[in-house]
Design a protein around this motif. Structure first.
Motif, PDB file in Angstrom:
ATOM      1  N   ARG A 218       0.831  -1.208   0.000  1.00 12.61           N
ATOM      2  CA  ARG A 218       0.000   0.000   0.000  1.00 12.61           C
ATOM      3  C   ARG A 218       0.860   1.251   0.000  1.00 12.61           C
ATOM      4  N   SER A 219       1.918   1.242   0.791  1.00 13.07           N
ATOM      5  CA  SER A 219       2.787   2.408   0.871  1.00 13.07           C
ATOM      6  C   SER A 219       3.466   2.675  -0.467  1.00 13.07           C
ATOM      7  N   THR A 220       3.829   1.620  -1.193  1.00 11.64           N
ATOM      8  CA  THR A 220       4.452   1.781  -2.503  1.00 11.64           C
ATOM      9  C   THR A 220       3.503   2.502  -3.455  1.00 11.64           C
ATOM     10  N   ARG A 221       2.230   2.090  -3.469  1.00 13.10           N
ATOM     11  CA  ARG A 221       1.236   2.746  -4.336  1.00 13.10           C
ATOM     12  C   ARG A 221       1.068   4.217  -3.958  1.00 13.10           C
ATOM     13  N   GLU A 222       1.043   4.484  -2.650  1.00 15.21           N
ATOM     14  CA  GLU A 222       0.851   5.864  -2.199  1.00 15.21           C
ATOM     15  C   GLU A 222       2.028   6.754  -2.573  1.00 15.21           C
ATOM     16  N   HIS A 223       3.250   6.215  -2.458  1.00  8.75           N
ATOM     17  CA  HIS A 223       4.420   6.992  -2.853  1.00  8.75           C
ATOM     18  C   HIS A 223       4.400   7.282  -4.358  1.00  8.75           C
ATOM     19  N   ARG A 224       3.957   6.298  -5.131  1.00  7.68           N
ATOM     20  CA  ARG A 224       3.896   6.516  -6.585  1.00  7.68           C
ATOM     21  C   ARG A 224       2.881   7.620  -6.909  1.00  7.68           C
ATOM     22  N   ALA A 225       1.763   7.661  -6.193  1.00  8.76           N
ATOM     23  CA  ALA A 225       0.757   8.702  -6.441  1.00  8.76           C
ATOM     24  C   ALA A 225       1.314  10.081  -6.099  1.00  8.76           C
ATOM     25  N   ILE A 226       2.052  10.171  -5.014  1.00  9.45           N
ATOM     26  CA  ILE A 226       2.684  11.441  -4.634  1.00  9.45           C
ATOM     27  C   ILE A 226       3.673  11.864  -5.717  1.00  9.45           C
ATOM     28  N   PHE A 227       4.483  10.909  -6.156  1.00  7.26           N
ATOM     29  CA  PHE A 227       5.494  11.192  -7.178  1.00  7.26           C
ATOM     30  C   PHE A 227       4.852  11.689  -8.475  1.00  7.26           C
ATOM     31  N   ARG A 228       3.779  11.009  -8.927  1.00  5.47           N
ATOM     32  CA  ARG A 228       3.124  11.419 -10.182  1.00  5.47           C
ATOM     33  C   ARG A 228       2.585  12.840 -10.082  1.00  5.47           C
ATOM     34  N   ALA A 229       1.991  13.165  -8.942  1.00  9.70           N
ATOM     35  CA  ALA A 229       1.436  14.521  -8.781  1.00  9.70           C
ATOM     36  C   ALA A 229       2.531  15.568  -8.812  1.00  9.70           C
ATOM     37  N   ILE A 230       3.672  15.267  -8.198  1.00  6.98           N
ATOM     38  CA  ILE A 230       4.791  16.216  -8.196  1.00  6.98           C
ATOM     39  C   ILE A 230       5.353  16.380  -9.601  1.00  6.98           C
ATOM     40  N   VAL A 231       5.508  15.276 -10.331  1.00 14.33           N
ATOM     41  CA  VAL A 231       6.019  15.333 -11.700  1.00 14.33           C
ATOM     42  C   VAL A 231       5.083  16.161 -12.588  1.00 14.33           C
ATOM     43  N   GLU A 232       3.786  16.013 -12.352  1.00 20.08           N
ATOM     44  CA  GLU A 232       2.802  16.755 -13.156  1.00 20.08           C
ATOM     45  C   GLU A 232       2.690  18.214 -12.725  1.00 20.08           C
ATOM     46  N   GLY A 233       3.360  18.553 -11.627  1.00 20.43           N
ATOM     47  CA  GLY A 233       3.344  19.933 -11.172  1.00 20.43           C
ATOM     48  C   GLY A 233       2.041  20.362 -10.528  1.00 20.43           C
ATOM     49  N   SER A 234       1.243  19.409 -10.059  1.00 22.33           N
ATOM     50  CA  SER A 234      -0.047  19.726  -9.451  1.00 22.33           C
ATOM     51  C   SER A 234       0.085  19.782  -7.931  1.00 22.33           C
ATOM     52  N   GLY A 235       0.159  20.994  -7.395  1.00 20.98           N
ATOM     53  CA  GLY A 235       0.271  21.136  -5.950  1.00 20.98           C
ATOM     54  C   GLY A 235      -0.933  20.579  -5.220  1.00 20.98           C
ATOM     55  N   GLU A 236      -2.136  20.783  -5.796  1.00 21.05           N
ATOM     56  CA  GLU A 236      -3.352  20.310  -5.149  1.00 21.05           C
ATOM     57  C   GLU A 236      -3.361  18.789  -5.039  1.00 21.05           C
ATOM     58  N   ARG A 237      -3.024  18.100  -6.161  1.00 16.66           N
ATOM     59  CA  ARG A 237      -3.021  16.633  -6.126  1.00 16.66           C
ATOM     60  C   ARG A 237      -1.887  16.103  -5.260  1.00 16.66           C
ATOM     61  N   ALA A 238      -0.755  16.792  -5.244  1.00 16.23           N
ATOM     62  CA  ALA A 238       0.361  16.358  -4.408  1.00 16.23           C
ATOM     63  C   ALA A 238      -0.010  16.435  -2.926  1.00 16.23           C
ATOM     64  N   ARG A 239      -0.649  17.536  -2.540  1.00 20.09           N
ATOM     65  CA  ARG A 239      -1.090  17.661  -1.144  1.00 20.09           C
ATOM     66  C   ARG A 239      -2.106  16.573  -0.803  1.00 20.09           C
ATOM     67  N   SER A 240      -3.023  16.350  -1.720  1.00 23.18           N
ATOM     68  CA  SER A 240      -4.062  15.343  -1.485  1.00 23.18           C
ATOM     69  C   SER A 240      -3.459  13.946  -1.367  1.00 23.18           C
ATOM     70  N   ALA A 241      -2.500  13.615  -2.238  1.00 23.18           N
ATOM     71  CA  ALA A 241      -1.870  12.297  -2.194  1.00 23.18           C
ATOM     72  C   ALA A 241      -1.076  12.110  -0.904  1.00 23.18           C
ATOM     73  N   MET A 242      -0.368  13.163  -0.495  1.00 28.79           N
ATOM     74  CA  MET A 242       0.398  13.064   0.752  1.00 28.79           C
ATOM     75  C   MET A 242      -0.549  12.955   1.941  1.00 28.79           C
ATOM     76  N   ALA A 243      -1.649  13.699   1.917  1.00 31.98           N
ATOM     77  CA  ALA A 243      -2.617  13.630   3.017  1.00 31.98           C
ATOM     78  C   ALA A 243      -3.208  12.228   3.120  1.00 31.98           C
ATOM     79  N   ARG A 244      -3.528  11.604   1.972  1.00 34.84           N
ATOM     80  CA  ARG A 244      -4.051  10.228   2.004  1.00 34.84           C
ATOM     81  C   ARG A 244      -3.001   9.276   2.551  1.00 34.84           C
TER      82      ARG A 244
END
Length: 262
Positions: A218-244
């Motif tokens: 589960r943690s691996t999937r969550e880290h990948r979601a955080i990484f994708r949001a950062i690569v895409e430059g989406s601060g909102e999605r990055a915050r949301s992924a880290m919060a989850r």
């Protein structure tokens, strides 16, 4: 005192004190012996066998229980005193101190918690600190990360899939990934602050990975979601992924403390 410690080391190894070559080799043993007793005392306190306000057994009792000399007990007690965990009072004994007096970031205290997989108030508060800081840090990283930052995170996420169920290896990658997110913010004071408590964060993450079912997958999937949001430059999605990723820690509670051995 040195002679006493050497004699103790000789007894443990079965080496005669008259053998001068053996004495040269055993000169490192007293430190090892003392450290072992320090770990034992810290571990008992961390686990709640001795609580703030309790008195440790007397020197004589500790010598009997631990099988060492008074000098070793005194050396170990002094080390635990320096950590703020106990204080010797004339005519009263050695008393366990309130938690606020402890140096909880000391490697010895962190290691005792890690060895015992101890989820207590300190680690729960540390996880709260992570939620407070890292959600916003993820948003900043999405806005500020450079190519080198993104590549570093990419390699860590890929390595997470390769370590399998090796909790310690995964915990190290976890720490490194979150460090990379912090580095990508470009906020040096924040990096320096978190670097000072990195050993404690590593202990907290090791505990967290073993506290959840399918923790690593589960943690691996969550880290990948955080990484994708950062690569895409989406601060909102990055915050949301880290919060989850960190939200499950909000439901942690301190488990019942073990009943001290009679």
């Amino acid at each position: 005192m040195t002679r006493t410690l050497l004699r103790d080391a000789g007894r443990e190894s079965g080496v005669s004190g008259t053998d001068t070559s053996a004495q040269r080799f055993s000169s490192v043993a007293p430190e090892t012996l003392s450290r072992r007793i320090v770990r034992e005392l810290i571990g008992r306190i961390v686990q709640g066998h001795f609580r703030p306000g309790d008195l440790l057994p007397t020197e004589e009792e500790l010598c009997h229980q631990l099988g060492v000399s008074r000098s070793v007990v005194r050396e170990a007690t002094k080390a635990v005193t320096i950590l703020g965990m106990v204080q010797s009072r004339q005519g009263r004994g050695t008393e366990v101190q309130p938690y606020d007096s402890w140096n909880e970031f000391a490697p010895e205290v962190i290691e005792a918690r890690r060895e015992r997989n101890q989820v207590d108030e300190f680690l729960i508060h540390l996880l709260e600190l992570r939620r407070i800081v890292e959600v916003e840090a993820a948003g900043l990283a999405a806005a500020r990360a450079g190519d080198a930052d993104r590549e570093a995170m990419r390699s860590m996420v890929e390595e997470m899939r390769r370590v399998g169920e090796d909790v310690e290896a995964f915990a190290r990658l976890d720490v490194a990934f979150h460090d990379a997110v912090i580095a990508a913010t470009g906020n040096r004071p924040l990096r320096n602050l978190l670097r000072t408590i990195e050993p404690a964060l590593l202990a907290a993450r090791t505990v967290s990975l073993t506290s959840r079912r399918s923790g690593i997958a589960r943690s691996t999937r969550e880290h990948r979601a955080i990484f994708r949001a950062i690569v895409e430059g989406s601060g909102e999605r990055a915050r949301s992924a880290m919060a989850r990723h960190l939200s499950w820690t909000a439901n942690l509670s301190i488990p019942p403390q073990p009943t001290p051995d009679a």
